[in-house]
Design a protein around this motif. Structure first.
Motif, PDB file in Angstrom:
ATOM      1  N   ASP A 133      -4.355   3.471   9.972  1.00  0.00           N
ATOM      2  CA  ASP A 133      -3.749   2.760   8.839  1.00  0.00           C
ATOM      3  C   ASP A 133      -2.234   2.877   8.979  1.00  0.00           C
ATOM      4  OD1 ASP A 133      -5.163   1.927   5.862  1.00  0.00           O
ATOM      5  OD2 ASP A 133      -2.965   2.024   5.978  1.00  0.00           O
ATOM      6  N   ASN A 134      -1.521   1.818   8.626  1.00  0.00           N
ATOM      7  CA  ASN A 134      -0.059   1.900   8.764  1.00  0.00           C
ATOM      8  C   ASN A 134       0.639   2.326   7.468  1.00  0.00           C
ATOM      9  OD1 ASN A 134      -0.333  -0.462   7.356  1.00  0.00           O
ATOM     10  ND2 ASN A 134       0.900  -1.726   8.743  1.00  0.00           N
TER      11      ASN A 134
ATOM     12  N   GLY B  64      -7.658   0.100   9.360  1.00  0.00           N
ATOM     13  CA  GLY B  64      -7.262  -0.080   7.964  1.00  0.00           C
ATOM     14  C   GLY B  64      -8.119   0.848   7.126  1.00  0.00           C
TER      15      GLY B  64
ATOM     16  N   TYR C  85     -18.325  -3.309  -3.003  1.00  0.00           N
ATOM     17  CA  TYR C  85     -17.720  -2.235  -2.201  1.00  0.00           C
ATOM     18  C   TYR C  85     -18.615  -0.986  -2.178  1.00  0.00           C
ATOM     19  CZ  TYR C  85     -14.326   1.282  -0.686  1.00  0.00           C
ATOM     20  OH  TYR C  85     -13.685   2.300  -0.011  1.00  0.00           O
TER      21      TYR C  85
ATOM     22  N   SER D 163      -7.513   3.264   5.007  1.00  0.00           N
ATOM     23  CA  SER D 163      -7.092   3.707   3.664  1.00  0.00           C
ATOM     24  C   SER D 163      -7.401   5.196   3.487  1.00  0.00           C
ATOM     25  CB  SER D 163      -7.746   2.883   2.549  1.00  0.00           C
ATOM     26  OG  SER D 163      -7.437   1.529   2.689  1.00  0.00           O
TER      27      SER D 163
ATOM     28  N   PHE E  46       0.854  -1.196   0.000  1.00  0.00           N
ATOM     29  CA  PHE E  46       0.000   0.000   0.000  1.00  0.00           C
ATOM     30  C   PHE E  46       0.888   1.243   0.000  1.00  0.00           C
ATOM     31  CE2 PHE E  46      -2.853  -3.299   1.519  1.00  0.00           C
ATOM     32  CZ  PHE E  46      -3.965  -3.063   0.715  1.00  0.00           C
TER      33      PHE E  46
ATOM     34  N   SER F 257     -14.820   4.319   4.650  1.00  0.00           N
ATOM     35  CA  SER F 257     -15.661   3.808   5.747  1.00  0.00           C
ATOM     36  C   SER F 257     -15.662   4.785   6.916  1.00  0.00           C
ATOM     37  CB  SER F 257     -15.187   2.448   6.268  1.00  0.00           C
ATOM     38  OG  SER F 257     -14.568   1.699   5.309  1.00  0.00           O
TER      39      SER F 257
ATOM     40  N   PHE G 234      -6.256   4.436  -5.574  1.00  0.00           N
ATOM     41  CA  PHE G 234      -7.039   3.558  -4.709  1.00  0.00           C
ATOM     42  C   PHE G 234      -8.560   3.641  -4.891  1.00  0.00           C
ATOM     43  CE2 PHE G 234      -8.824   1.996  -0.708  1.00  0.00           C
ATOM     44  CZ  PHE G 234      -8.280   0.733  -0.706  1.00  0.00           C
TER      45      PHE G 234
ATOM     46  N   GLU H 274      -0.588   3.981  12.284  1.00  0.00           N
ATOM     47  CA  GLU H 274      -0.120   2.942  13.204  1.00  0.00           C
ATOM     48  C   GLU H 274      -0.523   1.572  12.685  1.00  0.00           C
ATOM     49  OE1 GLU H 274      -0.572   5.121  17.557  1.00  0.00           O
ATOM     50  OE2 GLU H 274      -1.881   3.441  17.091  1.00  0.00           O
ATOM     51  N   ASP H 275       0.160   0.564  13.199  1.00  0.00           N
ATOM     52  CA  ASP H 275      -0.249  -0.814  12.936  1.00  0.00           C
ATOM     53  C   ASP H 275      -1.508  -1.097  13.769  1.00  0.00           C
ATOM     54  OD1 ASP H 275      -0.431  -3.695  12.863  1.00  0.00           O
ATOM     55  OD2 ASP H 275       1.661  -3.691  12.209  1.00  0.00           O
ATOM     56  N   ILE H 276      -2.527  -1.685  13.157  1.00  0.00           N
ATOM     57  CA  ILE H 276      -3.751  -1.963  13.927  1.00  0.00           C
ATOM     58  C   ILE H 276      -3.495  -3.009  15.015  1.00  0.00           C
ATOM     59  CG2 ILE H 276      -5.374  -1.241  12.133  1.00  0.00           C
ATOM     60  CD1 ILE H 276      -5.802  -4.181  11.428  1.00  0.00           C
TER      61      ILE H 276
ATOM     62  N   ASN I 122     -12.947  -3.085   7.250  1.00  0.00           N
ATOM     63  CA  ASN I 122     -13.516  -3.240   5.911  1.00  0.00           C
ATOM     64  C   ASN I 122     -12.418  -3.672   4.938  1.00  0.00           C
ATOM     65  OD1 ASN I 122     -15.902  -3.120   4.309  1.00  0.00           O
ATOM     66  ND2 ASN I 122     -15.228  -1.187   3.405  1.00  0.00           N
ATOM     67  N   PHE I 123     -12.284  -4.987   4.755  1.00  0.00           N
ATOM     68  CA  PHE I 123     -11.271  -5.578   3.878  1.00  0.00           C
ATOM     69  C   PHE I 123      -9.841  -5.298   4.359  1.00  0.00           C
ATOM     70  CE2 PHE I 123     -15.082  -4.846   1.244  1.00  0.00           C
ATOM     71  CZ  PHE I 123     -15.406  -6.177   1.010  1.00  0.00           C
ATOM     72  N   THR I 124      -9.654  -5.377   5.669  1.00  0.00           N
ATOM     73  CA  THR I 124      -8.324  -5.157   6.263  1.00  0.00           C
ATOM     74  C   THR I 124      -7.766  -6.403   6.923  1.00  0.00           C
ATOM     75  OG1 THR I 124      -8.926  -2.861   6.731  1.00  0.00           O
ATOM     76  CG2 THR I 124      -7.031  -3.717   7.893  1.00  0.00           C
TER      77      THR I 124
HETATM   78  C1  GEK Z   1     -12.103   1.156   2.851  1.00  0.00           C
HETATM   79  N1  GEK Z   1     -11.160   0.019   4.782  1.00  0.00           N
HETATM   80  O1  GEK Z   1     -11.969   1.889   1.857  1.00  0.00           O
HETATM   81  N2  GEK Z   1      -2.175  -1.982  10.296  1.00  0.00           N
HETATM   82  C2  GEK Z   1      -2.773  -0.880   9.759  1.00  0.00           C
HETATM   83  N3  GEK Z   1      -3.277  -0.842   8.509  1.00  0.00           N
HETATM   84  C3  GEK Z   1      -3.141  -1.958   7.756  1.00  0.00           C
HETATM   85  C4  GEK Z   1      -2.535  -3.125   8.235  1.00  0.00           C
HETATM   86  C5  GEK Z   1      -2.033  -3.112   9.567  1.00  0.00           C
HETATM   87  N4  GEK Z   1      -1.437  -4.179  10.098  1.00  0.00           N
HETATM   88  N5  GEK Z   1      -2.557  -4.067   7.251  1.00  0.00           N
HETATM   89  C6  GEK Z   1      -3.165  -3.492   6.186  1.00  0.00           C
HETATM   90  N6  GEK Z   1      -3.513  -2.222   6.486  1.00  0.00           N
HETATM   91  C7  GEK Z   1     -10.852   0.617   3.499  1.00  0.00           C
HETATM   92  C8  GEK Z   1     -10.145  -0.338   2.558  1.00  0.00           C
HETATM   93  S1  GEK Z   1      -7.757  -1.647   2.117  1.00  0.00           S
HETATM   94  C9  GEK Z   1      -8.468  -3.029   1.388  1.00  0.00           C
HETATM   95  C10 GEK Z   1      -9.049  -1.127   3.218  1.00  0.00           C
HETATM   96  C11 GEK Z   1      -7.962  -3.385   0.038  1.00  0.00           C
HETATM   97  C12 GEK Z   1      -4.215  -1.254   5.642  1.00  0.00           C
HETATM   98  C13 GEK Z   1      -3.550  -0.989   4.297  1.00  0.00           C
HETATM   99  O2  GEK Z   1      -2.525  -0.034   4.393  1.00  0.00           O
HETATM  100  C14 GEK Z   1      -4.736  -0.551   3.464  1.00  0.00           C
HETATM  101  O3  GEK Z   1      -4.877   0.846   3.446  1.00  0.00           O
HETATM  102  C15 GEK Z   1      -5.943  -1.204   4.124  1.00  0.00           C
HETATM  103  O4  GEK Z   1      -5.471  -1.792   5.330  1.00  0.00           O
HETATM  104  C16 GEK Z   1      -6.625  -2.297   3.302  1.00  0.00           C
HETATM  105  O5  GEK Z   1     -13.220   0.838   3.336  1.00  0.00           O
HETATM  106  O6  GEK Z   1      -7.108  -2.705  -0.542  1.00  0.00           O
HETATM  107  O7  GEK Z   1      -8.489  -4.437  -0.487  1.00  0.00           O
END
Ligand code: GEK
Length: 250
Positions: A95-96, A70, A45, A72, A26, A76, A34, A122-124, A138-140
């Motif tokens: 989001d990290n 997460g 979605y 993005s 990402f 959401s 995105f 941050e890391d979740i 949501n898809f994280t």
């Molecule tokens: C949406 N929810 O538009 N810590 C923090 N963030 C993370 C981690 C982690 N360990 N792992 C992944 N991510 C959003 C869409 S996208 C889904 C979510 C996709 C973050 C990553 O950086 C990315 O931004 C997001 O989770 C996943 O409703 O791309 O399919």
């Protein structure tokens, strides 16, 4: 919710040319495309986002924290912001990816809802969670190492107030190889209908292979219950993409 664009937002052509194989990240190039990428790649979605607003309105509690893990670019997060019917709630997006959080700030600022949003880069797995009523993944979760998922869901369940919920959307896999083939084919047809070429579909698929690890609905349900949620229901499914509602009894 705002539909206004970032001035540098672009169409997803990241996998349009032949590329050496590498794992999906990402980074800034993904953050830039995105909104287009997720809309054309994830069936449902564009339905799930407005429904997150509806679910949030039903389950948010006065004086509680709401989390979008997460987040993005904040789609959401903004849905939750518009759904929360109390002005004493705290809304936190985590989001990290620095590139995502930087752009997310822009979309949050364009939206004129008065509820403040705190963004954490941050890391979740490390972010502090407490006194929650609505949490969204949501898809994280699919991007979190499988051996860390139990611990994360346990922390979310512990932090959730009685009567609170987790909205969990995931790409899933199917126990039956036959169903797996059918649903995968339909997902690829959806992508083709949205203008992705066979080369784009296959290069993205291999980039995600070691990064996005889907699990079955049976695995999700069992882990959510073990984590401390009392009820798990699927409120949305389109092909191999589902959204679940995990409820902690009041
Ligand atoms: C949406 N929810 O538009 N810590 C923090 N963030 C993370 C981690 C982690 N360990 N792992 C992944 N991510 C959003 C869409 S996208 C889904 C979510 C996709 C973050 C990553 O950086 C990315 O931004 C997001 O989770 C996943 O409703 O791309 O399919």
């Amino acid at each position: 919710m705002t539909d206004r664009k970032h001035p540098d937002q672009a169409t997803d052509r990241l996998f349009a040319e032949h590329l050496p194989r590498s794992d999906f990240r990402f980074d800034a190039s993904v953050a830039r495309v995105f909104p287009d990428m997720i809309r054309r790649s994830v069936p449902g979605y564009t339905t799930i986002i407005p429904m997150i607003e509806v679910i949030t309105e039903q389950y948010a509690q006065s004086g509680s924290h709401c989390y979008d893990l997460g987040c993005s670019l904040g789609a959401s997060t903004l849905a939750m912001r518009h759904g929360i019917p109390f002005d004493d709630c705290t809304l936190v997006g985590v989001d990290n990816s620095e590139a995502m959080i930087e752009r997310c700030q822009h979309y949050i600022a364009l939206d004129d809802h008065p509820l403040p949003v705190t963004l954490r880069c941050e890391d979740i797995l490390d972010t502090r969670l407490a006194d929650a009523s609505v949490t969204t993944l949501n898809f994280t979760l699919q991007f979190v190492a499988p051996e860390r998922r139990e611990e994360l869901l346990g922390r979310i369940a512990t932090a959730t107030r009685p009567g609170g919920v987790l909205i969990l959307s995931e790409k899933i896999r199917f126990e039956s190889p036959h169903e797996q083939d059918i649903q995968t084919r339909l997902h690829h047809d959806f992508k083709r209908a949205n203008g992705y070429s066979d080369l784009e579909i296959s290069q993205k698929r291999s980039a995600l292979e070691r990064v996005l690890i889907p699990e079955t609905l049976v695995e999700h349900r069992a882990r959510l219950v073990a984590a401390g949620f009392d009820q798990v229901l699927v409120w949305y499914q389109c092909f191999n993409f589902v959204s679940m509602l995990a409820i902690k009894s009041a």
